[in-house]
Design a protein around this motif. Structure first.
Motif, PDB file in Angstrom:
ATOM      1  N   ASP A  93      26.428  22.604  25.045  1.00  0.00           N
ATOM      2  CA  ASP A  93      27.665  22.013  24.510  1.00  0.00           C
ATOM      3  C   ASP A  93      28.470  23.051  23.732  1.00  0.00           C
ATOM      4  OD1 ASP A  93      27.043  19.553  25.610  1.00  0.00           O
ATOM      5  OD2 ASP A  93      26.324  18.674  23.722  1.00  0.00           O
ATOM      6  N   ARG A  94      27.792  23.864  22.931  1.00  0.00           N
ATOM      7  CA  ARG A  94      28.486  24.902  22.159  1.00  0.00           C
ATOM      8  C   ARG A  94      29.172  25.893  23.100  1.00  0.00           C
ATOM      9  NH1 ARG A  94      28.070  30.047  20.641  1.00  0.00           N
ATOM     10  NH2 ARG A  94      26.141  30.400  21.797  1.00  0.00           N
ATOM     11  N   LEU A  95      28.444  26.335  24.122  1.00  0.00           N
ATOM     12  CA  LEU A  95      28.993  27.293  25.086  1.00  0.00           C
ATOM     13  C   LEU A  95      30.155  26.684  25.865  1.00  0.00           C
ATOM     14  CD1 LEU A  95      25.558  28.674  26.289  1.00  0.00           C
ATOM     15  CD2 LEU A  95      27.236  29.946  24.930  1.00  0.00           C
ATOM     16  N   LEU A  96      30.028  25.411  26.235  1.00  0.00           N
ATOM     17  CA  LEU A  96      31.103  24.714  26.937  1.00  0.00           C
ATOM     18  C   LEU A  96      32.359  24.682  26.073  1.00  0.00           C
ATOM     19  CD1 LEU A  96      32.227  22.946  29.246  1.00  0.00           C
ATOM     20  CD2 LEU A  96      31.216  20.975  28.068  1.00  0.00           C
ATOM     21  N   ASP A 121      35.701  23.336  35.065  1.00  0.00           N
ATOM     22  CA  ASP A 121      34.782  22.713  34.123  1.00  0.00           C
ATOM     23  C   ASP A 121      33.364  23.069  34.570  1.00  0.00           C
ATOM     24  OD1 ASP A 121      33.052  21.036  32.744  1.00  0.00           O
ATOM     25  OD2 ASP A 121      34.168  19.207  33.170  1.00  0.00           O
ATOM     26  N   PRO A 122      32.621  23.850  33.780  1.00  0.00           N
ATOM     27  CA  PRO A 122      31.289  24.267  34.212  1.00  0.00           C
ATOM     28  C   PRO A 122      30.310  23.102  34.394  1.00  0.00           C
ATOM     29  CG  PRO A 122      32.005  25.553  32.315  1.00  0.00           C
ATOM     30  CD  PRO A 122      32.995  24.443  32.499  1.00  0.00           C
ATOM     31  N   CYS A 123      30.571  21.984  33.739  1.00  0.00           N
ATOM     32  CA  CYS A 123      29.668  20.827  33.877  1.00  0.00           C
ATOM     33  C   CYS A 123      29.846  20.117  35.212  1.00  0.00           C
ATOM     34  CB  CYS A 123      29.897  19.843  32.741  1.00  0.00           C
ATOM     35  SG  CYS A 123      29.436  20.483  31.141  1.00  0.00           S
ATOM     36  N   SER A 124      31.092  19.935  35.631  1.00  0.00           N
ATOM     37  CA  SER A 124      31.361  19.189  36.860  1.00  0.00           C
ATOM     38  C   SER A 124      31.667  20.088  38.052  1.00  0.00           C
ATOM     39  CB  SER A 124      32.544  18.242  36.649  1.00  0.00           C
ATOM     40  OG  SER A 124      33.749  18.981  36.488  1.00  0.00           O
TER      41      SER A 124
END
Length: 196
Positions: A93-96, A121-124
């Motif tokens: 989360d911090r890196l995002l 978005d690195p998550c999606s």
């Protein structure tokens, strides 16, 4: 920091911070899109980027053409991101958050000069700013193609390995359609990271 360069490298990797004295460094470089990545780009964005060339274009050199550019970033994580647990999720989360802030800032600087820019978005794996795009971009494949970084499979996941940081790395990419000089100027406007 790695000094890996490939044929696509227009500005070699360097560790930058969003603000002077900032300690959240991002390894950042500028690349034109090699054919495999160009196919991936078109799969994700189609022709949406062509619709966004703005009338406020402020290119000082009108003879320099706009080209498709990738600005890959990698952050050194405080933890090996292959591990699991609440502390790993908090680090992700911090890196995002660091990347989203940086990606928005880079894109705003490029867009303010009249060119298209977006970040993944690195998550999606989906574009953040361009509407109507629902195809996923693979950050690991992009880093392999642009920076020659290696990866390995862990179950159903591909894990990126940074040459110095191993799997304690958080990859994320910004794309732009602008002259090379614009992308270089924007990336070079960030100060060197004070630590990482």
């Amino acid at each position: 920091m790695s000094n890996k360069s490939t044929e696509s490298t227009l500005l070699s990797p360097r560790l930058v911070a969003q603000v002077k004295g900032g300690s959240d460094g991002l390894e950042c470089s500028v690349h034109d899109l090699p054919k495999p990545l160009l196919r991936e780009f078109r799969h994700v964005f189609q022709d949406e980027y062509l619709k966004c060339t703005l009338a406020t274009n402020t290119n000082d050199n009108p003879t320099e053409p706009s080209v498709l550019i990738a600005i890959p970033t990698n952050q050194k994580a405080r933890e090996d991101l292959v591990a699991v647990g609440n502390h790993i999720e908090k680090e992700k989360d911090r890196l995002l958050n660091v990347f989203i802030s940086f990606g928005q800032d880079v894109c705003q600087k490029i867009r303010s000069r009249g060119y298209w820019a977006d970040f993944i978005d690195p998550c999606s794996g989906l574009p953040m700013l361009t509407p109507n795009c629902n195809k996923v971009y693979s950050e690991v494949d992009g880093m392999e193609c642009l920076l020659n970084y290696k990866s390995y499979n862990a179950g159903f996941c591909k894990i990126l390995t940074h040459p110095r940081w191993g799997s304690a790395v958080y990859p994320a990419t910004i794309f732009a359609h602008c002259p090379v000089s614009v992308a270089r100027d924007v990336v070079n406007s960030y100060p060197d990271a004070s630590s990482c």
